[in-house]
Design a protein around this motif. Structure first.
Motif, PDB file in Angstrom:
ATOM      1  N   GLY A  10       0.795  -1.218   0.000  1.00  0.00           N
ATOM      2  CA  GLY A  10       0.000   0.000   0.000  1.00  0.00           C
ATOM      3  C   GLY A  10       0.829   1.271   0.000  1.00  0.00           C
ATOM      4  N   THR A  11       2.118   1.145  -0.274  1.00  0.00           N
ATOM      5  CA  THR A  11       2.999   2.307  -0.339  1.00  0.00           C
ATOM      6  C   THR A  11       2.657   3.163  -1.555  1.00  0.00           C
ATOM      7  N   THR A  12       2.727   4.461  -1.400  1.00  0.00           N
ATOM      8  CA  THR A  12       2.578   5.385  -2.519  1.00  0.00           C
ATOM      9  C   THR A  12       3.878   5.378  -3.315  1.00  0.00           C
ATOM     10  N   LEU A  13       3.764   5.232  -4.629  1.00  0.00           N
ATOM     11  CA  LEU A  13       4.939   5.125  -5.492  1.00  0.00           C
ATOM     12  C   LEU A  13       4.991   6.322  -6.437  1.00  0.00           C
ATOM     13  N   ILE A  14       6.100   7.076  -6.391  1.00  0.00           N
ATOM     14  CA  ILE A  14       6.290   8.224  -7.266  1.00  0.00           C
ATOM     15  C   ILE A  14       7.557   7.994  -8.089  1.00  0.00           C
ATOM     16  N   LEU A  15       7.390   7.885  -9.399  1.00  0.00           N
ATOM     17  CA  LEU A  15       8.487   7.555 -10.316  1.00  0.00           C
ATOM     18  C   LEU A  15       8.852   8.742 -11.188  1.00  0.00           C
ATOM     19  N   VAL A  16      10.128   9.020 -11.314  1.00  0.00           N
ATOM     20  CA  VAL A  16      10.617   9.898 -12.370  1.00  0.00           C
ATOM     21  C   VAL A  16      11.163   8.997 -13.466  1.00  0.00           C
ATOM     22  N   THR A  17      10.671   9.163 -14.694  1.00  0.00           N
ATOM     23  CA  THR A  17      11.106   8.267 -15.762  1.00  0.00           C
ATOM     24  C   THR A  17      10.973   8.927 -17.128  1.00  0.00           C
ATOM     25  N   HIS A  18      11.839   8.516 -18.055  1.00  0.00           N
ATOM     26  CA  HIS A  18      11.705   8.880 -19.461  1.00  0.00           C
ATOM     27  C   HIS A  18      10.984   7.777 -20.242  1.00  0.00           C
ATOM     28  N   ASP A  19      10.722   6.655 -19.582  1.00  0.00           N
ATOM     29  CA  ASP A  19      10.160   5.472 -20.225  1.00  0.00           C
ATOM     30  C   ASP A  19       8.634   5.593 -20.273  1.00  0.00           C
ATOM     31  N   THR A  20       8.074   5.817 -21.471  1.00  0.00           N
ATOM     32  CA  THR A  20       6.625   6.015 -21.588  1.00  0.00           C
ATOM     33  C   THR A  20       5.844   4.748 -21.248  1.00  0.00           C
ATOM     34  N   ALA A  21       6.414   3.577 -21.565  1.00  0.00           N
ATOM     35  CA  ALA A  21       5.733   2.327 -21.239  1.00  0.00           C
ATOM     36  C   ALA A  21       5.635   2.151 -19.725  1.00  0.00           C
ATOM     37  N   LEU A  22       6.700   2.489 -19.034  1.00  0.00           N
ATOM     38  CA  LEU A  22       6.693   2.424 -17.574  1.00  0.00           C
ATOM     39  C   LEU A  22       5.702   3.433 -17.007  1.00  0.00           C
ATOM     40  N   ALA A  23       5.735   4.654 -17.507  1.00  0.00           N
ATOM     41  CA  ALA A  23       4.830   5.689 -17.007  1.00  0.00           C
ATOM     42  C   ALA A  23       3.369   5.279 -17.176  1.00  0.00           C
ATOM     43  N   SER A  24       3.058   4.597 -18.282  1.00  0.00           N
ATOM     44  CA  SER A  24       1.669   4.236 -18.563  1.00  0.00           C
ATOM     45  C   SER A  24       1.121   3.206 -17.581  1.00  0.00           C
ATOM     46  N   ARG A  25       1.986   2.547 -16.828  1.00  0.00           N
ATOM     47  CA  ARG A  25       1.528   1.575 -15.835  1.00  0.00           C
ATOM     48  C   ARG A  25       1.052   2.250 -14.547  1.00  0.00           C
ATOM     49  N   CYS A  26       1.331   3.528 -14.413  1.00  0.00           N
ATOM     50  CA  CYS A  26       0.964   4.245 -13.190  1.00  0.00           C
ATOM     51  C   CYS A  26      -0.477   4.755 -13.259  1.00  0.00           C
ATOM     52  N   ASP A  27      -1.049   5.056 -12.087  1.00  0.00           N
ATOM     53  CA  ASP A  27      -2.399   5.608 -12.029  1.00  0.00           C
ATOM     54  C   ASP A  27      -2.480   6.964 -12.721  1.00  0.00           C
ATOM     55  N   ARG A  28      -1.423   7.748 -12.571  1.00  0.00           N
ATOM     56  CA  ARG A  28      -1.386   9.087 -13.165  1.00  0.00           C
ATOM     57  C   ARG A  28      -0.024   9.347 -13.786  1.00  0.00           C
TER      58      ARG A  28
END
Length: 234
Positions: free
Chosen positions: A196-214
């Motif tokens: 249940g941890t909140t996950l905040i990612l900095v990424t250039h990877d659009t495929a990775l970003a698309s897996r996030c809620d926002r």
């Protein structure tokens, strides 16, 4: 269903630094609210302010102006020791360059945040964390004896071992090949769901970003579309 409460809030967050050309604005009056358990990707070109934003939200740096609330505590009202104590209790980190301590074994690296937090049996908890990421057999190895993917899994075990309220990941697959990177990301998202941890990612990877809620897109120190309150549709 009841909406989870915000775990992180930034209001009018700005960061300026001095440069030979004069005062340079890195972040410009950023507003942001992230709810408990969310997965959020921050994307944008190099120099957009992504890593600066992450450092401010985590209390690694202080803003020039604005306010940050982390786990219902006003981060911007704390001194350096206070911010360090809040990070130890509520924050985990995964970096592109792993940031493992070379002179410590995998087990000792994972034990470190537990020892800083005064945990009763850090070795047992660290063992369990390494088992969770599939590295129990490598616990006695030093970082130079581990592959890039193994180092990042140790870093993830270290980040999750204290069950942080927020996990910040700055380009977590940047130094990994595609296959290893996918394994590491699958692990990050699985642990996010389980804890249940909140996950905040900095990424250039659009495929990775698309897996996030926002997905929050930055440019020139500000958010651009979609807006910070807009959720990516499933």
């Amino acid at each position: 269903m009841e909406t989870p409460e915000p775990v992180l809030r930034a209001e009018q967050l700005s960061k300026q630094v001095s440069s030979p050309e004069g005062r340079l604005t890195i972040l410009d009056k950023v507003d942001l609210e992230i709810r408990r358990g969310e997965t959020v990707a921050v994307t944008g070109p190099s120099g957009a302010g992504k890593s600066t934003l992450l450092g401010l939200l985590a209390g690694l740096d202080v803003p020039s102006s604005g306010r940050i609330s982390l786990a219902n505590v006003d981060l911007t009202a704390l001194d350096e020791d206070g911010r360090a104590a809040l990070r130890a209790e509520h924050v985990g980190f995964v970096f592109q360059s792993f940031h493992l301590i070379p002179s410590l074994t995998a087990l000792e690296n994972v034990m470190l945040p537990l020892e800083l937090a005064g945990a009763d049996d850090p070795a047992q908890a660290a063992n369990e964390a390494l088992k969770t990421v599939g590295l129990e057999a490598r616990k006695g190895h030093y970082p130079h004896q581990l592959s890039g993917g193994e180092k990042q899994r140790v870093a993830i075990a270290r980040a999750f071992v204290v069950t942080p309220a927020v996990l910040f990941a700055d380009e977590p697959t940047g130094n990994l090949d595609q296959r290893t990177g996918e394994t590491v990301i699958d692990l990050l998202f699985r642990l996010n769901r389980e804890t249940g941890t909140t996950l905040i990612l900095v990424t250039h990877d659009t495929a990775l970003a698309s897996r996030c809620d926002r997905v929050l897109k930055m440019d020139a120190g500000r958010f651009i579309e979609p807006a910070p309150a807009e959720r990516v549709s499933a």
